[in-house]
Motif scaffolding. Structure first.
Motif: not given
Length: 514
Positions: A76-77, A94, A509, A48-52
């Motif tokens: 974030e996280a 992001a 996620t 999962t990207p750290h920031r979306t």
């Protein structure tokens, strides 16, 4: 206002015959093969990207029922770092997801369910593989319905622990679980049967899987409580003095000193206590102690003003599980209904239930389990209630559920008017009650008198308080976990919009239905 409905032309016997034939065909096709997951991460295998940054949503604010277009969430996280209108993060590094005007709600919560019960009326060795597949499906179907957290009200603890660890490792898609471990009860109390009552196979198997009830005997209360309370989030007890099993004459219940000891031990352990109470007797016993929540709808008669005031003053919450009135108020059993139980509301619920049962597929439940439940309904039609228990047919007594639509409905609305916090739970896992039914529970609540906004508030804001997670869930505000769902239509206008989710996000996620 009640919506006019049409009773389907099929009799129950015809319905059972046709549905059983369809189930048998699907069983032959499915065999023992694994099932297709109901929901998976949108990008399996990728971290999962750290920031979306999620943009262009329509926020549904609860309990206000206000809609704010152009809403964005920066995650974030796994947590919400920022929330507000517009997109003030030009050039931000992001992942960007355009919600395209979808309606945005916090993740729903099921405050009363049983994750390791397969919704089957009975158990046999032939259901072993189907049961294990169903338990995994329970998790998947809850998350696929938009439920990101559940409160498990009685589990087989070792099995639940295994499945929860699979969720934590990303091996199984499902909600987070708050658990009581097993129901803590006096020997011979609710839920009225033990694994040994079912079969010697079930009794032997429970040595490895655990049982959903821990029953203590005289002199064992403190030690049994300590063992069951270890690693639990809360304590679940039962307070009624009548059996839910058709034909069972009585159940044991705690003595007053035992009940006082349970609450003292729970206080010392820092655990809230939730109590099964469908009767005024159970509510009265609960209110003599610091009860956290009352489970199910009180339906054996009207509650008096003093009881309502005590509930409000003591900040007791209620999780009514109104779906049971829809599932279990069967109109066509062999025994006549007691005078005064049949109501217009029961007649209106009947075709809704029949349409649901006719539409059940193997995506909802393992075919062998559904066939097992249909056989239960057939047995209930063939034999008088008084014979079912002695025959070994452990079925529910529908006469106890009809009053939910009369006394229970009035009590529930009076609780709401008195300012008592009302939650939302399905009791999924009991016979016929398949996981992923949160929308059906919300719709049942609406038919009993809640507005759509109120019902959704019960499943989000109110449930967050009942589950003790109000600081991290229930609303989409900075600092809370990124658990939310989106849908194309407005659920404030029609709760059926929740049947067509366009996005499910849990802990940052993104999941998609398969």
């Amino acid at each position: 206002m009640d919506t006019p409905v049409t009773i389907p032309p099929l009799s129950r016997r015809e319905f059972l015959k046709k549905t059983s034939a369809a189930v048998a065909g699907s069983m032959a096709a499915a065999g023992c093969a694994g099932h297709t997951p109901a929901i998976t991460p949108a990008h399996p295998g990728e971290p999962t990207p750290h920031r979306t940054l999620f943009t262009n949503g329509q926020l549904l604010s609860l309990p206000q029922g206000r809609i704010t277009p152009g809403w964005s969430l920066l995650v974030e996280a796994g947590h919400i770092a920022w929330a507000g209108p517009g997109t003030p993060f030009s050039g931000l590094e992001a992942r960007h997801i355009d919600l395209k005007g979808a309606y945005l709600l916090p993740g729903l919560m099921d405050a009363h369910c049983h994750m390791t019960l397969p919704s089957a009326a009975s158990f046999s060795p032939l259901l072993g593989l189907a049961t294990w597949r169903q338990l995994r499906k329970n998790f998947e179907n809850q998350l696929a319905s938009g439920v990101t957290r559940v409160r498990d009200m009685g589990a087989m603890p070792p099995v639940l622990g295994t499945l929860v660890r699979q969720v934590e490792k990303g091996q199984l898609a499902g909600p987070d679980v708050i658990t009581c471990n097993a129901i803590f009860n006096v020997d011979g109390g609710h839920p009225d049967i033990s694994p040994s009552d079912v079969s010697w196979v079930a009794a032997f198997g429970s040595l490895f899987t655990g049982a959903p009830t821990v029953s203590f005997k005289e002199g064992e209360l403190a030690s049994a409580f300590g063992a069951n309370c270890r690693n639990a989030d809360f304590v679940k007890i039962t307070l009624d003095n009548t059996s839910l099993i058709a034909g069972k004459p009585f159940i044991n219940r705690y003595s007053d000193p035992e009940l006082a000891t349970i609450f003292r031990l729970a206080r010392d352990a820092g655990k809230p206590v939730a109590g099964h109470a469908m009767s005024r007797y159970g509510v009265s016993r609960a209110l003599a102690h610091p009860i956290h929540s009352l489970e199910h709808t009180v339906s054996d008669g009207p509650l008096d003003e003093a009881t309502l005031k005590a509930m409000a003053d003591n900040k007791v919450s209620v999780v009514p599980t109104t779906i049971l009135a829809n599932l279990y108020t069967l109109l066509d059993l062999a025994e006549p209904l007691p005078k005064g139980l049949l109501s217009r509301r029961a007649l209106l619920e009947a075709p809704i239930r029949e349409a649901y049962l006719a539409a059940v597929t193997e995506d909802d439940v393992e075919p062998a389990i559904h066939e097992n439940n249909l056989a239960m309904l057939e047995a209930m039609q063939k034999h008088p209630f008084s014979e079912l228990y002695t025959r070994g047919d452990y079925t529910f007594n529908p006469h106890l559920f009809f009053p939910i639509l009369t006394h229970g409905q009035k009590n529930l609305m009076r609780m709401k008017e008195a300012g008592i916090r009302i939650g939302c739970g399905t009791d999924a896992g009991v016979p016929l009650n398949y996981h992923g039914a949160i929308v059906r529970e919300l719709q049942c609540m609406a038919r009993l008198g809640f507005t759509n906004t109120e019902a959704l508030t019960c499943a989000t804001v109110n449930n967050a308080h009942i589950l003790g997670v109000e600081n991290e869930a229930g609303t989409l505000t900075p600092g809370k976990r990124a658990d939310f769902i989106t849908m194309a239509e407005n659920p404030l206008q029609d709760l059926a919009a929740l049947n067509d989710l366009t996005l499910i996000v849990k802990n940052g996620t993104v999941y998609e239905k398969t």
